[in-house]
Design a protein around this motif. Structure first.
Motif, PDB file in Angstrom:
ATOM      1  N   SER A  27       0.839  -1.193   0.000  1.00  0.00           N
ATOM      2  CA  SER A  27       0.000   0.000   0.000  1.00  0.00           C
ATOM      3  C   SER A  27       0.875   1.243   0.000  1.00  0.00           C
ATOM      4  O   SER A  27       1.714   1.422   0.885  1.00  0.00           O
ATOM      5  N   ASP A  66      -8.382  -7.019  -6.225  1.00  0.00           N
ATOM      6  CA  ASP A  66      -7.969  -5.620  -6.142  1.00  0.00           C
ATOM      7  C   ASP A  66      -9.009  -4.792  -5.410  1.00  0.00           C
ATOM      8  O   ASP A  66      -8.675  -3.958  -4.562  1.00  0.00           O
ATOM      9  N   ASN A  67     -10.283  -5.040  -5.693  1.00  0.00           N
ATOM     10  CA  ASN A  67     -11.338  -4.286  -5.016  1.00  0.00           C
ATOM     11  C   ASN A  67     -11.464  -4.671  -3.545  1.00  0.00           C
ATOM     12  O   ASN A  67     -11.682  -3.814  -2.684  1.00  0.00           O
ATOM     13  N   ASN A  69      -9.052  -5.738  -1.646  1.00  0.00           N
ATOM     14  CA  ASN A  69      -7.903  -5.177  -0.932  1.00  0.00           C
ATOM     15  C   ASN A  69      -7.975  -3.655  -0.826  1.00  0.00           C
ATOM     16  O   ASN A  69      -7.494  -3.084   0.143  1.00  0.00           O
ATOM     17  N   ARG A  70      -8.588  -3.013  -1.791  1.00  0.00           N
ATOM     18  CA  ARG A  70      -8.781  -1.567  -1.669  1.00  0.00           C
ATOM     19  C   ARG A  70      -9.740  -1.241  -0.530  1.00  0.00           C
ATOM     20  O   ARG A  70      -9.559  -0.258   0.193  1.00  0.00           O
ATOM     21  N   GLU A  73      -7.823  -1.681   2.600  1.00  0.00           N
ATOM     22  CA  GLU A  73      -6.899  -0.562   2.753  1.00  0.00           C
ATOM     23  C   GLU A  73      -7.624   0.688   3.226  1.00  0.00           C
ATOM     24  O   GLU A  73      -7.147   1.393   4.126  1.00  0.00           O
TER      25      GLU A  73
END
Length: 202
Positions: A27, A66-67, A69-70, A73
């Motif tokens: 990140s 990806d979504n 983990n976003r 985050e």
């Protein structure tokens, strides 16, 4: 090959074509590795060539992972912001709320008191606390002992007035903003705090 019986929970994965494997990426916002899951979707009963299968797996897994983990985050970033915001409201040595927070909360209490209903009044009380002869403590036993006394007073206020006690100066000035059903309860609280502070050993 993994043999899965029809009643095995893993059979759902085989039949539905969902695979979850660990996933991590660096990140840039938090400057740390974010852990998550890579979700892969496929059709186990449909025969497709190797390249097409690989392309589908990569696209689906990249998009979902990806979504996910976003979101992880952003959640960690939100928690970090909340922690930093809390630190700006806290007095470092005592852990009590600081002077700026005291003035903000005092103003809010006045506003709420003006708009409350007469049937269920919530009367705020302000208690100001000042240590007598605190300067003489620093002069006779040293500033380190004086600092320890301030911390101990903070511990007392944490105990008797959690989430409503403040250090309103750089020295021995403290305050409590709280509500009570009667002034007598406030006097009782003040007496308990006073007795606890008196018994702090020097």
């Amino acid at each position: 090959a993994l043999k899965v019986e029809s009643n095995d929970p893993l059979n759902y994965i085989v039949e539905s074509g969902l695979i979850c494997v660990p996933y991590s990426r660096r990140s840039e916002i938090l400057n740390k590795t974010i852990q998550g899951l890579r979700v892969i979707s496929y059709e186990p009963k449909k025969k497709i060539n190797k390249k097409e299968k690989q392309r589908v797996l990569e696209q689906v897994s990249w998009f979902v992972a990806d979504n996910v983990n976003r979101l992880l985050e952003l959640d960690q970033f939100r928690k970090l912001n909340e922690k930093l915001l809390l630190q700006t409201k806290i007095d470092g040595p005592t852990g009590l709320y600081n002077k700026e927070t005291f003035h903000q909360d005092l103003k809010r209490c006045f506003t709420e008191a003006k708009t409350q209903t007469k049937t269920a009044p919530k009367i705020p009380y302000l208690m100001l606390i000042d240590l007598d002869h605190f300067k003489s403590v620093n002069d006779t036993v040293g500033h380190a002992e004086g600092d320890r006394l301030i911390v101990e007073v903070g511990n007392v206020l944490h105990k008797f007035a959690p989430n409503s006690a403040y250090r309103v100066g750089n020295g021995d000035e403290f305050a409590i903003i709280t509500s009570a059903p009667s002034p007598r309860k406030i006097y009782e609280l003040a007496a308990l705090i006073q007795q606890a502070i008196i018994t702090i050993p020097l």
